[in-house]
Motif scaffolding. Structure first.
Motif, short mmCIF file in Angstrom:
data_model
loop_
_atom_site.label_atom_id
_atom_site.label_comp_id
_atom_site.label_asym_id
_atom_site.label_seq_id
_atom_site.Cartn_x
_atom_site.Cartn_y
_atom_site.Cartn_z
N GLY A 1 0.77 -1.24 0.00
CA GLY A 1 0.00 0.00 0.00
C GLY A 1 0.80 1.28 0.00
N LEU A 2 2.10 1.20 -0.31
CA LEU A 2 2.90 2.43 -0.36
C LEU A 2 2.65 3.22 -1.64
N ILE A 3 2.19 2.52 -2.68
CA ILE A 3 1.73 3.18 -3.91
C ILE A 3 0.43 2.49 -4.34
N PRO A 4 -0.40 3.16 -5.12
CA PRO A 4 -1.67 2.55 -5.54
C PRO A 4 -1.45 1.28 -6.36
N ASN A 5 -2.36 0.35 -6.23
CA ASN A 5 -2.28 -0.91 -6.98
C ASN A 5 -2.96 -0.74 -8.34
N THR A 6 -2.32 0.13 -9.17
CA THR A 6 -2.83 0.39 -10.52
C THR A 6 -1.69 0.18 -11.52
N PRO A 7 -2.03 -0.12 -12.79
CA PRO A 7 -0.98 -0.41 -13.77
C PRO A 7 0.02 0.72 -13.97
N ASP A 8 -0.41 1.97 -13.86
CA ASP A 8 0.49 3.08 -14.14
C ASP A 8 1.14 3.67 -12.89
N ALA A 9 0.93 3.07 -11.71
CA ALA A 9 1.55 3.57 -10.48
C ALA A 9 3.06 3.40 -10.56
N GLN A 10 3.79 4.36 -10.02
CA GLN A 10 5.24 4.33 -10.08
C GLN A 10 5.84 4.71 -8.73
N ALA A 11 7.05 4.19 -8.48
CA ALA A 11 7.75 4.52 -7.24
C ALA A 11 8.42 5.89 -7.34
N MET A 12 8.85 6.26 -8.52
CA MET A 12 9.56 7.51 -8.72
C MET A 12 8.76 8.70 -8.19
N LEU A 13 9.36 9.46 -7.29
CA LEU A 13 8.80 10.66 -6.67
C LEU A 13 7.64 10.36 -5.73
N ASN A 14 7.40 9.07 -5.44
CA ASN A 14 6.29 8.69 -4.57
C ASN A 14 6.72 7.87 -3.36
N ILE A 15 8.00 7.51 -3.28
CA ILE A 15 8.47 6.68 -2.17
C ILE A 15 9.54 7.42 -1.37
N ASP A 16 9.31 7.52 -0.06
CA ASP A 16 10.32 8.06 0.85
C ASP A 16 11.23 6.93 1.31
N ILE A 17 12.54 7.17 1.29
CA ILE A 17 13.50 6.13 1.68
C ILE A 17 13.57 6.12 3.22
N ARG A 18 12.50 5.61 3.83
CA ARG A 18 12.38 5.62 5.28
C ARG A 18 12.18 4.21 5.83
N ASP A 19 12.59 4.03 7.07
CA ASP A 19 12.51 2.74 7.75
C ASP A 19 11.23 2.68 8.56
N PRO A 20 10.27 1.81 8.18
CA PRO A 20 9.01 1.72 8.92
C PRO A 20 9.16 1.01 10.27
N GLN A 21 10.38 0.52 10.56
CA GLN A 21 10.71 -0.13 11.84
C GLN A 21 10.17 -1.54 11.96
N GLY A 22 9.67 -2.08 10.87
CA GLY A 22 9.18 -3.45 10.85
C GLY A 22 8.93 -3.88 9.43
N ASN A 23 8.84 -5.19 9.19
CA ASN A 23 8.71 -5.72 7.84
C ASN A 23 7.27 -5.60 7.34
N LEU A 24 7.03 -4.67 6.45
CA LEU A 24 5.69 -4.44 5.92
C LEU A 24 5.20 -5.64 5.11
#
Length: 280
Positions: A218-241
């Motif tokens: 759920g870090l990005i939408p589950n759609t065909p055109d969803a992308q990580a670029m500019l949408n993901i913060d390189i952060r540690d959620p402190q547990g295995n998602l």
């Protein structure tokens, strides 16, 4: 274990250096191309004319769009954009006005000078490739369908008058998913090795190898055109998602990963003992 870790450290650094060299070669090709066309006599003449038309018409956009000089400039740079797989070109004056472009829509707008600092750098006389950012206009996706929020980047060079003064910036719009992300994928190890780029804020500016995982958790939408670029913060959620962990702290308040903290603080190093990545 010590020998294995030394070998892994060497492997990681070889992959990193390989990607950096490939990135430098690609960036140099882009800057050389835009610099050449910014100084090409016909292109330079048409840009100078368009700037004059823009000023003398009290910034009338319709006059600018229908100008014969605009038609000729597009005829010159359209095949150039096609050859380099660029989406198009944009010309910006010192006030941030977009006085020419391959398409009509960007002409007369000013959003590029606010969305990226590449315009101000080029106006200072630099020839550069910008970092990726979200476009202010609709752009074609991988299926050539125009959509909002597409990532973009530019190569840019100053355009000078006969006295050597910078009077505009010529920039080519690059699809980062075609070239920039591909460069990041030019060397990686095994099934889990990944090379990616991020900015000073810790936001990923290239693609992710783990796009399916990011959609699943759920870090990005589950759609065909969803992308990580500019949408993901390189952060540690402190547990295995991926194992069902759900953090109680919002993403923006989570700490940067160990690697991101190190790089943003200006350190070049390696760590082979393991730490949580952006998926936890």
């Amino acid at each position: 274990e010590h020998e294995i870790k030394l070998g892994l450290a060497d492997q990681l650094q070889v992959v990193l250096k390989s990607n950096i060299e490939t990135l430098k070669i690609w960036s140099n090709q882009e800057t050389q191309a835009v610099k050449f066309w910014a100084n090409e006599p016909r292109v330079r003449e048409k840009i100078l004319n368009l700037k004059k038309i823009f000023n003398e018409s009290n910034q009338n956009i319709d006059v600018l769009r229908t100008s014969p000089d605009m038609f000729v400039l597009r005829e010159i740079l359209r095949p150039v954009s096609h050859e380099y797989r660029h989406i198009g070109f944009v010309v910006i004056d010192p006030e941030g006005n977009q006085i020419a472009a391959l398409l009509d829509e960007p002409v007369g707008q000013k959003q590029l000078s606010h969305l990226s600092d590449y315009v101000s750098q080029a106006l200072e006389g630099k020839t550069i490739v910008s970092l990726p950012f979200k476009a202010g206009v609709k752009l074609p996706d991988v299926d050539n369908i125009f959509k909002e929020g597409q990532s973009t980047l530019y190569s840019a060079a100053p355009v000078r008058d006969d006295d050597g003064n910078v009077i505009a910036v010529l920039s080519f719009r690059i699809n980062p998913k075609l070239d920039f992300t591909r460069v990041m994928q030019s060397a990686r190890a095994g099934q889990t090795g990944e090379t990616y780029a991020f900015n000073r804020e810790g936001i990923m500016i290239s693609g992710s190898r783990f796009l399916g995982d990011l959609k699943k958790i759920g870090l990005i939408p589950n759609t065909p055109d969803a992308q990580a670029m500019l949408n993901i913060d390189i952060r540690d959620p402190q547990g295995n998602l991926l194992e069902g962990y759900r953090p109680s702290v919002p993403r923006k308040q989570q700490p940067l990963t160990l690697m991101a903290q190190s790089a943003i603080s200006g350190k070049s190093r390696y760590q082979v003992d393991g730490y949580n990545d952006y998926r936890g």
